[in-house]
Design a protein around this motif. Structure first.
Motif, PDB file in Angstrom:
ATOM      1  N   VAL A  59       0.851  -1.183   0.000  1.00 54.25           N
ATOM      2  CA  VAL A  59       0.000   0.000   0.000  1.00 54.25           C
ATOM      3  C   VAL A  59       0.891   1.238   0.000  1.00 54.25           C
ATOM      4  O   VAL A  59       1.734   1.399   0.881  1.00 54.25           O
ATOM      5  CB  VAL A  59      -0.934   0.006   1.231  1.00 54.25           C
ATOM      6  CG1 VAL A  59      -1.856   1.221   1.185  1.00 54.25           C
ATOM      7  CG2 VAL A  59      -1.743  -1.281   1.299  1.00 54.25           C
ATOM      8  N   ASP A  60       0.712   2.087  -1.003  1.00 47.26           N
ATOM      9  CA  ASP A  60       1.510   3.311  -1.115  1.00 47.26           C
ATOM     10  C   ASP A  60       0.884   4.405  -0.263  1.00 47.26           C
ATOM     11  O   ASP A  60      -0.249   4.829  -0.516  1.00 47.26           O
ATOM     12  CB  ASP A  60       1.594   3.772  -2.574  1.00 47.26           C
ATOM     13  CG  ASP A  60       2.515   2.893  -3.402  1.00 47.26           C
ATOM     14  OD1 ASP A  60       3.232   2.069  -2.814  1.00 47.26           O
ATOM     15  OD2 ASP A  60       2.515   3.034  -4.640  1.00 47.26           O
ATOM     16  N   VAL A  61       1.641   4.862   0.734  1.00 44.61           N
ATOM     17  CA  VAL A  61       1.154   5.842   1.695  1.00 44.61           C
ATOM     18  C   VAL A  61       2.037   7.086   1.655  1.00 44.61           C
ATOM     19  O   VAL A  61       3.266   6.980   1.527  1.00 44.61           O
ATOM     20  CB  VAL A  61       1.157   5.263   3.132  1.00 44.61           C
ATOM     21  CG1 VAL A  61       0.597   6.279   4.130  1.00 44.61           C
ATOM     22  CG2 VAL A  61       0.357   3.966   3.194  1.00 44.61           C
ATOM     23  N   VAL A  62       1.424   8.248   1.760  1.00 47.41           N
ATOM     24  CA  VAL A  62       2.172   9.500   1.874  1.00 47.41           C
ATOM     25  C   VAL A  62       1.768  10.178   3.175  1.00 47.41           C
ATOM     26  O   VAL A  62       0.581  10.219   3.522  1.00 47.41           O
ATOM     27  CB  VAL A  62       1.925  10.432   0.667  1.00 47.41           C
ATOM     28  CG1 VAL A  62       0.446  10.768   0.503  1.00 47.41           C
ATOM     29  CG2 VAL A  62       2.760  11.703   0.785  1.00 47.41           C
ATOM     30  N   GLU A  63       2.755  10.661   3.917  1.00 39.98           N
ATOM     31  CA  GLU A  63       2.487  11.423   5.125  1.00 39.98           C
ATOM     32  C   GLU A  63       2.517  12.906   4.768  1.00 39.98           C
ATOM     33  O   GLU A  63       3.541  13.428   4.346  1.00 39.98           O
ATOM     34  CB  GLU A  63       3.523  11.104   6.195  1.00 39.98           C
ATOM     35  CG  GLU A  63       3.472   9.675   6.706  1.00 39.98           C
ATOM     36  CD  GLU A  63       4.469   9.420   7.814  1.00 39.98           C
ATOM     37  OE1 GLU A  63       4.146   9.654   8.989  1.00 39.98           O
ATOM     38  OE2 GLU A  63       5.603   8.993   7.488  1.00 39.98           O
ATOM     39  N   PRO A  85       1.273  17.094   5.890  1.00 40.92           N
ATOM     40  CA  PRO A  85       1.024  17.900   7.100  1.00 40.92           C
ATOM     41  C   PRO A  85      -0.399  17.736   7.628  1.00 40.92           C
ATOM     42  O   PRO A  85      -0.654  17.955   8.822  1.00 40.92           O
ATOM     43  CB  PRO A  85       1.285  19.332   6.621  1.00 40.92           C
ATOM     44  CG  PRO A  85       2.248  19.180   5.486  1.00 40.92           C
ATOM     45  CD  PRO A  85       1.843  17.914   4.794  1.00 40.92           C
ATOM     46  N   GLU A  86      -1.327  17.331   6.744  1.00 43.88           N
ATOM     47  CA  GLU A  86      -2.720  17.151   7.164  1.00 43.88           C
ATOM     48  C   GLU A  86      -3.004  15.734   7.642  1.00 43.88           C
ATOM     49  O   GLU A  86      -4.118  15.431   8.080  1.00 43.88           O
ATOM     50  CB  GLU A  86      -3.671  17.494   6.012  1.00 43.88           C
ATOM     51  CG  GLU A  86      -3.708  18.968   5.635  1.00 43.88           C
ATOM     52  CD  GLU A  86      -2.473  19.387   4.846  1.00 43.88           C
ATOM     53  OE1 GLU A  86      -1.961  18.554   4.052  1.00 43.88           O
ATOM     54  OE2 GLU A  86      -2.008  20.533   5.037  1.00 43.88           O
ATOM     55  N   GLY A  87      -2.025  14.851   7.542  1.00 42.24           N
ATOM     56  CA  GLY A  87      -2.219  13.462   7.941  1.00 42.24           C
ATOM     57  C   GLY A  87      -1.861  12.498   6.825  1.00 42.24           C
ATOM     58  O   GLY A  87      -1.526  12.905   5.705  1.00 42.24           O
ATOM     59  N   ALA A  88      -1.940  11.207   7.118  1.00 45.65           N
ATOM     60  CA  ALA A  88      -1.579  10.187   6.134  1.00 45.65           C
ATOM     61  C   ALA A  88      -2.674  10.027   5.086  1.00 45.65           C
ATOM     62  O   ALA A  88      -3.867  10.164   5.377  1.00 45.65           O
ATOM     63  CB  ALA A  88      -1.317   8.860   6.830  1.00 45.65           C
ATOM     64  N   ALA A  89      -2.253   9.734   3.853  1.00 43.22           N
ATOM     65  CA  ALA A  89      -3.187   9.483   2.759  1.00 43.22           C
ATOM     66  C   ALA A  89      -2.652   8.327   1.914  1.00 43.22           C
ATOM     67  O   ALA A  89      -1.451   8.052   1.900  1.00 43.22           O
ATOM     68  CB  ALA A  89      -3.366  10.733   1.896  1.00 43.22           C
ATOM     69  N   ILE A  90      -3.554   7.671   1.235  1.00 42.05           N
ATOM     70  CA  ILE A  90      -3.212   6.521   0.404  1.00 42.05           C
ATOM     71  C   ILE A  90      -3.166   6.950  -1.062  1.00 42.05           C
ATOM     72  O   ILE A  90      -4.100   7.590  -1.560  1.00 42.05           O
ATOM     73  CB  ILE A  90      -4.243   5.388   0.571  1.00 42.05           C
ATOM     74  CG1 ILE A  90      -4.372   4.976   2.035  1.00 42.05           C
ATOM     75  CG2 ILE A  90      -3.871   4.197  -0.309  1.00 42.05           C
ATOM     76  CD1 ILE A  90      -3.156   4.344   2.636  1.00 42.05           C
ATOM     77  N   TYR A  91      -2.084   6.585  -1.744  1.00 44.61           N
ATOM     78  CA  TYR A  91      -2.039   6.774  -3.196  1.00 44.61           C
ATOM     79  C   TYR A  91      -2.750   5.620  -3.904  1.00 44.61           C
ATOM     80  O   TYR A  91      -3.603   5.819  -4.757  1.00 44.61           O
ATOM     81  CB  TYR A  91      -0.596   6.844  -3.692  1.00 44.61           C
ATOM     82  CG  TYR A  91       0.081   8.184  -3.490  1.00 44.61           C
ATOM     83  CD1 TYR A  91      -0.551   9.371  -3.833  1.00 44.61           C
ATOM     84  CD2 TYR A  91       1.374   8.253  -2.983  1.00 44.61           C
ATOM     85  CE1 TYR A  91       0.073  10.600  -3.670  1.00 44.61           C
ATOM     86  CE2 TYR A  91       2.013   9.474  -2.806  1.00 44.61           C
ATOM     87  CZ  TYR A  91       1.360  10.637  -3.156  1.00 44.61           C
ATOM     88  OH  TYR A  91       1.992  11.841  -2.988  1.00 44.61           O
ATOM     89  N   GLU A  92      -2.339   4.389  -3.562  1.00 41.49           N
ATOM     90  CA  GLU A  92      -2.917   3.227  -4.229  1.00 41.49           C
ATOM     91  C   GLU A  92      -2.542   1.954  -3.483  1.00 41.49           C
ATOM     92  O   GLU A  92      -1.644   1.949  -2.631  1.00 41.49           O
ATOM     93  CB  GLU A  92      -2.441   3.129  -5.681  1.00 41.49           C
ATOM     94  CG  GLU A  92      -0.950   2.926  -5.838  1.00 41.49           C
ATOM     95  CD  GLU A  92      -0.504   2.926  -7.299  1.00 41.49           C
ATOM     96  OE1 GLU A  92      -1.324   3.268  -8.173  1.00 41.49           O
ATOM     97  OE2 GLU A  92       0.654   2.561  -7.551  1.00 41.49           O
ATOM     98  N   VAL A  93      -3.238   0.888  -3.822  1.00 40.22           N
ATOM     99  CA  VAL A  93      -2.893  -0.463  -3.378  1.00 40.22           C
ATOM    100  C   VAL A  93      -2.359  -1.195  -4.601  1.00 40.22           C
ATOM    101  O   VAL A  93      -2.970  -1.166  -5.671  1.00 40.22           O
ATOM    102  CB  VAL A  93      -4.117  -1.196  -2.803  1.00 40.22           C
ATOM    103  CG1 VAL A  93      -3.764  -2.627  -2.418  1.00 40.22           C
ATOM    104  CG2 VAL A  93      -4.669  -0.442  -1.592  1.00 40.22           C
ATOM    105  N   SER A  94      -1.211  -1.831  -4.462  1.00 41.40           N
ATOM    106  CA  SER A  94      -0.576  -2.485  -5.600  1.00 41.40           C
ATOM    107  C   SER A  94      -1.237  -3.822  -5.915  1.00 41.40           C
ATOM    108  O   SER A  94      -1.567  -4.599  -5.018  1.00 41.40           O
ATOM    109  CB  SER A  94       0.915  -2.718  -5.302  1.00 41.40           C
ATOM    110  OG  SER A  94       1.494  -3.552  -6.288  1.00 41.40           O
ATOM    111  N   ALA A  95      -1.390  -4.103  -7.203  1.00 44.59           N
ATOM    112  CA  ALA A  95      -1.948  -5.387  -7.623  1.00 44.59           C
ATOM    113  C   ALA A  95      -0.977  -6.528  -7.380  1.00 44.59           C
ATOM    114  O   ALA A  95      -1.388  -7.677  -7.217  1.00 44.59           O
ATOM    115  CB  ALA A  95      -2.320  -5.333  -9.104  1.00 44.59           C
TER     116      ALA A  95
END
Length: 293
Positions: A250-254, A256-266
């Motif tokens: 799971v691609d995650v970016v941290e 300043p507003e909190g963690a967010a997900i870019y995508e889940v890899s196949a």
């Protein structure tokens, strides 16, 4: 002796790692290049260079094609046929089908309440220009791509509409537009990895500073990272929306507003786990499959 085939790229690094691991554990080795597969709907058989794939004990999908295109969805349909015929396929073909198409995967994540960077999808150039004006700087992402291939950054400048029109004319009829977000704590994107739905480890991709993205293709490198329990829990929620994903990242970016997900890899990646964490994911994946067939 268990006979487990690997769908992948014949000379690909991760494909070879998985083939080596399976051969060491079972004595059997078979690389399945989907470009050489024949589906015989009359007999219900699927062949690859003379081998009847319906006779295998399992199939692991490491890489469906050298690059993602809509054709990869048709290849997944053949694997879904095999799965329906009783051959265990890792991961679930239905879930992988949703994840190969960026828009399909995104809609599942958002409907599941997973936080993502602000995103707009449109075919209209004026709507796209208005989105860029709203975001200030946006990443235009092809619906079928990996490692940032084909992605374009467009800023709110007088040339924005022309750049958008050029991007659409290059074969991107549907434009997936995501706000470029700030990274908290350095130019890092996280790869939170799971095996059989259980947390395995996390690596980070650290950008070189020479490019807006962090991929190794543009000079980024894999580094160790210890995420918070909150990030692990968020990533777990995201991958759980795609049932029976045997191995994924799971691609995650941290931000300043909190963690967010870019995508889940196949398919997930082996290199980051090995280089940053010292984990032989190919061997662990092979063990998991052998325990579950």
């Amino acid at each position: 002796m268990k006979k487990i085939g690997v769908v992948g790229i014949p000379k690909g690094w991760s494909t070879l790692r998985l083939l080596d691991a399976l051969e060491a554990k079972t004595g059997f080795r078979l690389c399945i290049d989907m470009a050489e597969v024949r589906l015989d709907l009359d007999t219900g058989k699927v062949f690859c260079q003379g081998t009847d794939l319906t006779g295998l004990d399992a199939i692991i999908v490491k890489k469906i094609a050298p690059s993602y295109t809509p054709d990869a969805l048709d290849r997944m349909e053949i694997l879904r046929f095999l799965h329906q015929k009783g051959v265990p396929v890792f991961s679930s073909p239905d879930s992988m089908l949703r994840l190969i198409d960026r828009l399909s995967g995104t809609t599942v994540l958002r409907l599941g309440g997973i936080p993502m960077p602000p995103t707009v999808v449109t075919e209209d150039i004026e709507e796209a220009a208005a989105t860029v004006a709203l975001y200030g700087k946006a990443v235009f992402k092809p619906l079928f791509s990996s490692k940032a291939r084909g992605m374009t950054v467009i800023e709110d400048t007088p040339d924005a509409r022309e750049e958008i029109a050029d991007y659409k004319a290059a074969g991107n009829q549907v434009m997936y537009i995501q706000k470029m977000v700030s990274h908290a704590g350095g130019h890092l994107d996280l790869g939170v990895s799971f095996l059989g739905g259980k947390y395995l480890a996390t690596y980070a991709r650290q950008g070189s500073g020479a490019s807006w993205d962090t991929t190794t293709r543009t000079g980024g490198r894999y580094v160790p990272h210890e995420p918070s329990q909150e990030i692990i829990a968020l990533a777990h929620r995201a991958q759980a929306l795609f049932p029976d994903m045997a191995f994924t990242c799971v691609d995650v970016v941290e931000t300043p507003e909190g963690a967010a997900i870019y995508e889940v890899s196949a398919f997930g990646g082996f290199r980051g786990l090995l280089d940053a964490c010292g984990i032989d994911a190919a061997s662990a994946y092979a063990d998991y499959v052998l325990e579950n067939i």
